[in-house]
Design a protein around this motif. Structure first.
Motif, PDB file in Angstrom:
ATOM      1  N   ALA A  24       0.810  -1.214   0.000  1.00 52.76           N
ATOM      2  CA  ALA A  24       0.000   0.000   0.000  1.00 52.76           C
ATOM      3  C   ALA A  24       0.847   1.269   0.000  1.00 52.76           C
ATOM      4  CB  ALA A  24      -0.926  -0.008   1.213  1.00 52.76           C
ATOM      5  N   ASN A  25       2.064   1.188   0.526  1.00 54.58           N
ATOM      6  CA  ASN A  25       2.900   2.382   0.646  1.00 54.58           C
ATOM      7  C   ASN A  25       3.870   2.576  -0.513  1.00 54.58           C
ATOM      8  OD1 ASN A  25       4.321   0.099   1.487  1.00 54.58           O
ATOM      9  ND2 ASN A  25       5.578   1.235   2.951  1.00 54.58           N
ATOM     10  N   LEU A  26       3.732   1.787  -1.585  1.00 51.93           N
ATOM     11  CA  LEU A  26       4.595   1.944  -2.759  1.00 51.93           C
ATOM     12  C   LEU A  26       3.800   2.441  -3.956  1.00 51.93           C
ATOM     13  CD1 LEU A  26       6.971  -1.165  -2.847  1.00 51.93           C
ATOM     14  CD2 LEU A  26       7.299   1.034  -1.687  1.00 51.93           C
ATOM     15  N   THR A  27       4.439   3.250  -4.777  1.00 54.63           N
ATOM     16  CA  THR A  27       3.876   3.601  -6.074  1.00 54.63           C
ATOM     17  C   THR A  27       4.038   2.401  -7.007  1.00 54.63           C
ATOM     18  OG1 THR A  27       5.979   4.429  -6.940  1.00 54.63           O
ATOM     19  CG2 THR A  27       4.584   6.006  -5.723  1.00 54.63           C
ATOM     20  N   PHE A  28       3.385   2.444  -8.159  1.00 51.89           N
ATOM     21  CA  PHE A  28       3.579   1.373  -9.135  1.00 51.89           C
ATOM     22  C   PHE A  28       5.038   1.306  -9.563  1.00 51.89           C
ATOM     23  CE2 PHE A  28      -1.060   2.094  -9.951  1.00 51.89           C
ATOM     24  CZ  PHE A  28      -1.486   0.810  -9.652  1.00 51.89           C
ATOM     25  N   GLU A  29       5.656   2.454  -9.733  1.00 52.23           N
ATOM     26  CA  GLU A  29       7.054   2.496 -10.145  1.00 52.23           C
ATOM     27  C   GLU A  29       7.939   1.803  -9.116  1.00 52.23           C
ATOM     28  OE1 GLU A  29      10.342   5.875 -11.518  1.00 52.23           O
ATOM     29  OE2 GLU A  29       8.605   6.438 -10.303  1.00 52.23           O
ATOM     30  N   GLN A  30       7.738   2.112  -7.848  1.00 45.05           N
ATOM     31  CA  GLN A  30       8.532   1.471  -6.801  1.00 45.05           C
ATOM     32  C   GLN A  30       8.262  -0.022  -6.731  1.00 45.05           C
ATOM     33  OE1 GLN A  30       7.035   4.095  -3.661  1.00 45.05           O
ATOM     34  NE2 GLN A  30       9.147   4.714  -3.208  1.00 45.05           N
ATOM     35  N   ALA A  31       6.986  -0.405  -6.827  1.00 43.20           N
ATOM     36  CA  ALA A  31       6.629  -1.819  -6.728  1.00 43.20           C
ATOM     37  C   ALA A  31       7.238  -2.639  -7.856  1.00 43.20           C
ATOM     38  CB  ALA A  31       5.111  -1.974  -6.727  1.00 43.20           C
ATOM     39  N   ALA A  32       7.336  -2.050  -9.049  1.00 43.97           N
ATOM     40  CA  ALA A  32       7.901  -2.774 -10.190  1.00 43.97           C
ATOM     41  C   ALA A  32       9.384  -3.074 -10.000  1.00 43.97           C
ATOM     42  CB  ALA A  32       7.692  -1.970 -11.470  1.00 43.97           C
ATOM     43  N   ALA A  33      10.041  -2.337  -9.112  1.00 34.39           N
ATOM     44  CA  ALA A  33      11.463  -2.554  -8.861  1.00 34.39           C
ATOM     45  C   ALA A  33      11.725  -3.722  -7.924  1.00 34.39           C
ATOM     46  CB  ALA A  33      12.075  -1.285  -8.263  1.00 34.39           C
ATOM     47  N   VAL A  34      10.681  -4.272  -7.317  1.00 30.13           N
ATOM     48  CA  VAL A  34      10.859  -5.225  -6.232  1.00 30.13           C
ATOM     49  C   VAL A  34      10.992  -6.692  -6.657  1.00 30.13           C
ATOM     50  CG1 VAL A  34       9.759  -6.190  -4.156  1.00 30.13           C
ATOM     51  CG2 VAL A  34       9.745  -3.712  -4.550  1.00 30.13           C
ATOM     52  N   PRO A  35      10.075  -7.272  -7.459  1.00 27.37           N
ATOM     53  CA  PRO A  35       9.909  -8.733  -7.474  1.00 27.37           C
ATOM     54  C   PRO A  35      11.159  -9.585  -7.670  1.00 27.37           C
ATOM     55  CG  PRO A  35       8.073  -7.698  -8.580  1.00 27.37           C
ATOM     56  CD  PRO A  35       9.057  -6.606  -8.283  1.00 27.37           C
ATOM     57  N   VAL A  36      11.785  -9.575  -8.837  1.00 33.45           N
ATOM     58  CA  VAL A  36      12.891 -10.500  -9.086  1.00 33.45           C
ATOM     59  C   VAL A  36      14.054 -10.230  -8.139  1.00 33.45           C
ATOM     60  CG1 VAL A  36      14.668 -11.178 -10.733  1.00 33.45           C
ATOM     61  CG2 VAL A  36      12.302 -11.003 -11.487  1.00 33.45           C
ATOM     62  N   SER A  37      14.485  -8.980  -8.028  1.00 34.42           N
ATOM     63  CA  SER A  37      15.665  -8.661  -7.228  1.00 34.42           C
ATOM     64  C   SER A  37      15.430  -8.899  -5.743  1.00 34.42           C
ATOM     65  CB  SER A  37      16.083  -7.210  -7.471  1.00 34.42           C
ATOM     66  OG  SER A  37      16.530  -7.031  -8.792  1.00 34.42           O
TER      67      SER A  37
END
Length: 324
Positions: free
Chosen positions: A117-130
């Protein structure tokens, strides 16, 4: 819809912006309106078809089997296929799929989770694989316990900066290894100590660690082992050096073969399938403020070739993302 696709293996310039049909979700799949997508080394390897081991693993021997590139994504659910139970249209999600560099993409239900909830779409897209790679390295392969000492090599990169934060969240004392330009970043994400590898060799044996996470992929096993305690654990994450057939994976293979004959645990790690349960663990850390993605820069969809090229030059601080 617009998408980044290629018909031949090669440098980032083979990636082109094309008009393609919008995908239709099958059983157990979710159609996502992509708002942002992440860029990681796996994209480059699948674009280049290198090392050749990738082609033999089912991605296409002579040409890419799946034309649209991209793995990480964040967006809104547009539609759900049969048998989907965890999501409905309008849900904000993040995760992985094949072909996230597109305005729409289909993802397996098991490979996505509700966006923090506290991430923008841009921030969230940086998360999964790494971040999932870092989580599995710290928690599973590394078996990290509170109070242990951890060395993260490549601490300013995509996986490395998540590994620093997760190791701290697990209660470790963390030393990050990076270049001079990334030292401030590594401190800002919580490293207790920072070693500038341009001035000091972190594997000279003067300091020993319970867990060494190598995300940089260029130091010999013998040097990495010198940084370990006698019963310490080494986790090698990926690898960008080596021959054209198996690339940097040769160090992981040698570590696996050597480990039974050593008091030290030597492990390789390659996340082949991301599951929503790991994303949900990360969501808890992110919403608690323990983990925050760092974004180096964003690119529009049409500039994906430039984004991949910039990543492979090795100067990225944190993550690169693509905005739709």
């Amino acid at each position: 819809m617009k998408a980044i696709a290629h018909t031949t293996y090669g440098p980032p310039s083979v990636l082109r912006l094309e008009d393609m049909p919008q995908p239709v979700p099958g059983s157990g799949e979710v159609l996502i309106r992509v708002h942002a997508a992440g860029v990681d080394p796996g994209v480059w390897h699948l674009t280049a078809g290198m090392p050749y081991l990738i082609r033999a693993m089912g991605f296409g021997l002579r040409a890419p089997k799946d034309r649209v590139r991209g793995q990480d994504l964040a967006g809104r659910v547009e539609a759900v296929g049969p048998d989907v139970t965890r999501f409905r249209p309008g849900d904000e999600v993040y995760g992985t799929c094949d072909g996230s560099y597109a305005e729409y993409a289909c993802a397996k239900e098991d490979n996505i989770a509700h966006k923090p909830a506290n991430l923008t779409f841009e921030q969230a897209a940086a998360v999964p694989v790494s971040a999932v790679t870092a989580l599995q390295a710290v928690r599973d392969a590394g078996r990290l316990r509170a109070g242990q000492r951890v060395l993260v090599i490549g601490a300013g990169g995509g996986t490395g900066h998540f590994a620093v934060q997760l190791a701290k969240a697990f209660g470790a004392h963390v030393t990050g290894v990076c270049s001079t330009a990334k030292a401030d970043l590594v401190r800002s994400v919580g490293a207790d100590e920072v070693i500038d590898y341009t001035r000091e060799d972190p594997t000279d044996g003067t300091r020993r660690y319970d867990l060494v996470l190598d995300t940089a992929g260029n130091r010999p096993l013998s040097r990495l082992r010198r940084a370990l305690t006698p019963r310490g654990t080494l986790v090698i994450i990926g690898g960008e050096n080596g021959g054209k057939w198996i690339g940097g994976n040769d160090r992981q293979l040698r570590a696996l073969l050597m480990s039974p004959f050593s008091g030290q645990r030597l492990r390789g790690l390659a996340v082949m399938n991301l599951h929503h349960s790991d994303l949900e663990v990360l969501t808890e850390f992110i919403e608690a403020g323990s983990v925050t993605p760092v974004i180096d820069r964003s690119y529009p969809l049409a500039d994906v070739p430039e984004a991949v090229d910039h990543l492979m030059k090795g100067h990225v601080r944190g993550k690169i993302v693509v905005q739709m």
